[in-house]
Design a protein around this motif. Structure first.
Motif, short mmCIF file in Angstrom:
data_model
loop_
_atom_site.label_atom_id
_atom_site.label_comp_id
_atom_site.label_asym_id
_atom_site.label_seq_id
_atom_site.Cartn_x
_atom_site.Cartn_y
_atom_site.Cartn_z
N PRO A 377 -40.02 16.85 -27.22
CA PRO A 377 -40.06 15.76 -27.28
C PRO A 377 -39.50 15.19 -26.20
N ALA A 378 -40.28 14.47 -25.84
CA ALA A 378 -39.44 13.30 -24.68
C ALA A 378 -38.30 12.13 -25.14
N SER A 379 -37.33 12.17 -24.75
CA SER A 379 -36.80 11.53 -25.04
C SER A 379 -35.21 11.48 -24.27
N ARG A 380 -35.26 9.93 -23.58
CA ARG A 380 -34.04 10.52 -22.39
C ARG A 380 -32.98 10.69 -22.64
N SER A 381 -32.98 10.07 -24.04
CA SER A 381 -31.05 10.53 -24.58
C SER A 381 -31.12 12.34 -25.40
N ALA A 382 -31.50 12.72 -25.07
CA ALA A 382 -31.75 13.93 -25.49
C ALA A 382 -30.97 14.92 -24.65
N GLY A 383 -30.65 15.99 -24.16
CA GLY A 383 -29.62 16.96 -23.88
C GLY A 383 -29.41 17.69 -24.25
N ARG A 384 -29.21 18.10 -25.34
CA ARG A 384 -28.43 18.37 -25.85
C ARG A 384 -28.67 20.51 -25.86
N VAL A 385 -27.74 21.31 -25.09
CA VAL A 385 -28.16 22.23 -25.60
C VAL A 385 -27.46 23.47 -26.71
N GLU A 386 -28.06 24.89 -26.88
CA GLU A 386 -26.92 25.50 -27.66
C GLU A 386 -27.20 26.78 -27.65
N PHE A 387 -26.76 27.52 -27.51
CA PHE A 387 -26.15 28.75 -27.11
C PHE A 387 -26.66 29.14 -29.15
N ALA A 388 -27.20 30.29 -29.33
CA ALA A 388 -26.44 30.75 -31.01
C ALA A 388 -26.39 32.47 -30.74
N HIS A 389 -25.55 33.14 -30.21
CA HIS A 389 -25.18 34.19 -30.96
C HIS A 389 -25.98 34.94 -30.05
N VAL A 390 -26.25 34.16 -28.68
CA VAL A 390 -27.24 34.95 -27.86
C VAL A 390 -26.25 36.29 -27.22
N GLY A 391 -27.79 37.19 -27.16
CA GLY A 391 -27.43 38.92 -26.59
C GLY A 391 -28.56 38.67 -24.86
N THR A 403 -25.02 41.97 -20.53
CA THR A 403 -24.70 41.39 -19.83
C THR A 403 -24.52 39.79 -20.60
N LEU A 404 -25.17 39.80 -21.49
CA LEU A 404 -24.19 38.98 -22.38
C LEU A 404 -24.54 39.06 -23.33
N ASP A 405 -23.33 39.21 -24.64
CA ASP A 405 -22.56 39.25 -25.67
C ASP A 405 -22.57 39.02 -26.71
N ASP A 406 -23.33 37.95 -27.64
CA ASP A 406 -23.18 37.11 -28.78
C ASP A 406 -22.32 35.73 -28.27
N VAL A 407 -23.18 35.02 -27.95
CA VAL A 407 -23.00 33.96 -27.02
C VAL A 407 -22.89 32.93 -27.38
N SER A 408 -22.44 32.12 -28.03
CA SER A 408 -22.55 30.88 -28.57
C SER A 408 -20.96 29.94 -28.26
N PHE A 409 -22.51 29.07 -27.67
CA PHE A 409 -21.57 27.49 -27.21
C PHE A 409 -22.82 26.23 -27.27
N VAL A 410 -22.62 25.14 -27.83
CA VAL A 410 -23.18 23.58 -27.67
C VAL A 410 -22.57 22.67 -26.83
N VAL A 411 -23.67 22.41 -25.84
CA VAL A 411 -23.32 21.68 -25.27
C VAL A 411 -23.54 19.66 -25.07
N GLU A 412 -23.47 18.69 -25.77
CA GLU A 412 -23.40 18.40 -26.21
C GLU A 412 -24.97 17.29 -25.68
N PRO A 413 -25.46 15.93 -25.63
CA PRO A 413 -25.94 15.38 -24.91
C PRO A 413 -25.05 14.26 -24.09
N GLY A 414 -25.60 14.38 -22.68
CA GLY A 414 -24.35 13.90 -21.60
C GLY A 414 -23.15 14.02 -21.09
N GLN A 415 -22.96 15.11 -22.07
CA GLN A 415 -21.90 16.40 -21.65
C GLN A 415 -21.77 17.18 -19.97
N PHE A 416 -20.69 17.29 -19.69
CA PHE A 416 -20.41 17.94 -18.93
C PHE A 416 -19.67 19.32 -19.01
N ALA A 417 -20.48 20.42 -18.74
CA ALA A 417 -19.86 21.34 -19.29
C ALA A 417 -19.66 22.63 -18.48
#
Length: 627
Positions: A377-391, A403-417
């Motif tokens: 969905p197109a939403s200019r205010s969006a941009g949330r990125v999440e990794f949920a237990h990614v391998g 290379t990646l083992d059980d990686v989890s994190f969240v980057v909220e819209p507008g954040q610089f991560a």
């Protein structure tokens, strides 16, 4: 997105994709032999015929023209018989001039009509054949565009180019001439045989007695030529790969830096010698066969005269006109038979090339849209990125050491991560998984709450912008490189994006401004200038999520500051994921993730991580020592 495909170098994850080392000549020849012995693609002829399906109408017209033209070729010999028996040597004993005029006039009319039909038929076959070849090339190119990034990291660019150019070009003659040649020669042969039977079935048996043996030999010759053709194309692929590697700007710079021009010439010369030998073998294979065929077909008339003598002596009623007409038809039969045999050999030879083309067309992209995929969905205010237990494990990696083992994190819209860590920790892999250049082995990557595997890839990429360490620019103008992100961008939009990327003034200092050609891979520009043009290109796209893959690590300190200012402008107001080599560039990040050995071992702001005194502080200390 071209910059993403070029990303790599420092920060290449453990087990990541590699371009592959150079293959020795003996290994290359062994590979060619293996490919030559590989089984052909099933139903190859059916698949080739399917290429002509869109042109059925034109093929029908061509077929009719060929049939008429071929049928006309056997009429003059029959008229020749009449000219001898009724015009030159009639029963009255005196030549019948009116009959001769009529028969000769018909012959001339038929020859003129046949020539006109031949020109028309040649035009149609050339048009259809070249369109089919063009369709095949576009189909192959389009299919390669859908292949996943891993395919291109394990396959030399020159080899891919060879499939598009050498292999498709190698089947051009078959595509343009086969249909008309097969139809025309087949009808001519059948019509000639019918005419010969009508003239004398006894002489026809004499003339056709060796045909089965010739067909059997031809099949064996075709198998040999197909094997040589496969080896030849493999060698051409190697030559194209060497050319692409060594004659690019990067390749020339490397060779000159290490004084290896002589070695590169020798490497190319070795493969060129191999190619010459293969071409000679391909040209010579079957030559003795065709020489024997021509000898056989040439002596048949003499044998026919001898047989006719025996038949006449035995009481069979054969006139001189019949013998002359039969010899004429038999002579006309020789070239169509040779043509059919050559087409048969060409089909067998080209079968190896078609097999190589279909081999690529049969590759299944590892990353495709799901049948029920939805648009993001197109939403200019969006941009949330999440990794949920990614391998994640690369296709050629070790499952025991992901290379990646059980990686989890969240980057909220507008954040610089920012993602930091030692080389090979898995940072760049994170940037590959967000745009789905690779597929997570386990867990889920989510953008705005949607699993990227459930999204249409096109809509996902439209929301992302990527600036990599190795900027890729086309050999085109600055304006054309910028418009790659937005083809309909106005000049005002180009300049606005360039100003925000701190490159407008520099561009305007060039004599041609935005019409300046940047050269191969942008080599006419400095590293900082290329990076700022890449940033302007991303700003023109205006993505919701910006991915920076070590975008300043290869720059000097002055260029880094200028580019960093441009990156700060680009990151403002949008979600930013920065893969950082220099920690000084991410001190102000909203959140810093420390990656080590495929895991996130720490996260927090710069001050929080410094206060914690863990892995982040150790990285700071290492960089301070290195500086």
């Amino acid at each position: 997105m071209s910059a993403v495909a070029a990303a790599g170098g420092a920060g290449r994850p453990r087990g990541g994709p590699g371009g592959g080392g150079r293959v020795s000549s003996s290994d290359a020849r062994a590979q060619r032999a293996a490919n030559a012995e590989a089984p052909k693609v099933p139903h190859l002829l059916r698949r080739i015929s399917e290429l002509f399906t869109p042109y059925k109408g034109q093929l029908i017209v061509t077929g009719v023209l060929v049939l008429i033209g071929a049928a006309l070729t056997v009429v003059p010999p029959l008229l020749t018989e009449q000219a001898f028996d009724l015009g030159l040597f009639p029963a009255s004993g005196t030549p019948d001039i009116p009959v001769l005029f009529e028969l000769v006039g018909l012959m001339v009319l038929i020859w003129v009509l046949g020539a006109a039909l031949g020109v028309w038929q040649t035009y149609l076959t050339a048009k259809v054949g070249n369109r089919v070849m063009g369709d095949l090339r576009i189909r192959l190119f389009s299919h390669l565009q859908r292949m996943e990034l891993a395919f291109f990291t394990r396959t030399k660019t020159g080899i891919i180019q060879s499939r598009l150019q050498n292999d498709v070009g190698g089947v051009a003659n078959v595509l343009t001439n086969t249909v008309s040649s097969v139809l025309g020669n087949t009808v001519t042969v059948i019509a000639a045989l019918v005419a010969m039977l009508l003239l004398s079935w006894q002489l026809t048996l004499v003339a056709a007695v060796l045909m089965p043996l010739l067909v059997s030999v031809q099949r064996r010759v075709g198998q040999v030529r197909a094997r040589i053709a496969s080896e030849t194309q493999e060698s051409l692929s190697d030559m194209t790969a060497i050319t692409q590697e060594t004659l690019s700007v990067s390749g020339i710079l490397l060779a000159k830096s290490f004084n290896r021009q002589g070695a590169e010439v020798a490497r190319y010369s070795d493969e060129n010698d191999n190619q010459i030998a293969l071409q000679v073998r391909q040209q010579m294979s079957g030559q003795w066969f065709f020489a024997i065929v021509q000898i056989v077909l040439s002596i048949v008339p003499a044998v026919v005269y001898l047989a006719a003598g025996y038949l006449i002596a035995g009481g069979v009623d054969i006139t001189a006109g019949t013998i002359v007409a039969f010899s004429t038809v038999q002579a006309r039969l020789m070239w169509p038979l040779l043509g059919l045999m050559r087409v048969g050999l060409d089909l067998q030879t080209s079968g190896a090339l078609f097999a190589r083309i279909f081999e690529y067309l049969d590759l299944n992209p590892a990353i495709v849209d799901a049948p029920d995929a939805v648009a993001l969905p197109a939403s200019r205010s969006a941009g949330r990125v999440e990794f949920a237990h990614v391998g994640f494990v690369y296709p050629d990696g070790d499952p025991e050491h992901p290379t990646l083992d059980d990686v989890s994190f969240v980057v909220e819209p507008g954040q610089f991560a920012a993602f930091v860590g030692p080389s090979g920790a898995g940072k760049t892999t994170v940037s590959y998984l967000v745009p789905r250049l690779y597929e997570a082995t386990s867990g889920a990557v989510l953008v705005d709450g949607h699993d990227v595997r459930a999204l249409r890839h096109e809509s996902l990429v439209d929301r992302l912008g990527i600036v990599s360490q190795e900027t890729y620019l086309f050999h085109a103008t600055i304006a054309e490189n910028l418009r790659y992100a937005k083809p309909d961008a106005t000049q005002a939009e180009l300049e606005d994006a360039a100003r925000r990327a701190n490159i407008h003034e520099r561009v305007m200092s060039f004599p041609l401004g935005y019409d300046t050609v940047v050269g191969e891979r942008g080599y006419r520009l400095s590293g900082g200038e290329k990076q700022r043009i890449a940033i302007a290109r991303v700003l023109l796209k205006d993505p919701a999520v910006l991915i920076l893959d070590e975008a300043t690590s290869a720059l000097d300190s002055i260029s880094e500051r200028v580019v960093q200012d441009a990156l700060d402008t680009a990151a403002r107001g949008r979600t930013t994921i920065a893969i950082a080599h220099r920690l000084s560039t991410v001190v102000g990040a909203d959140v810093i993730f420390v990656v080590d050995d495929g895991r996130i071992v720490e996260s927090g702001t710069h001050s929080e991580l410094v206060a914690r005194g863990g892995a982040y502080v150790a990285l700071l200390a290492q960089q301070l020592t290195a500086d």
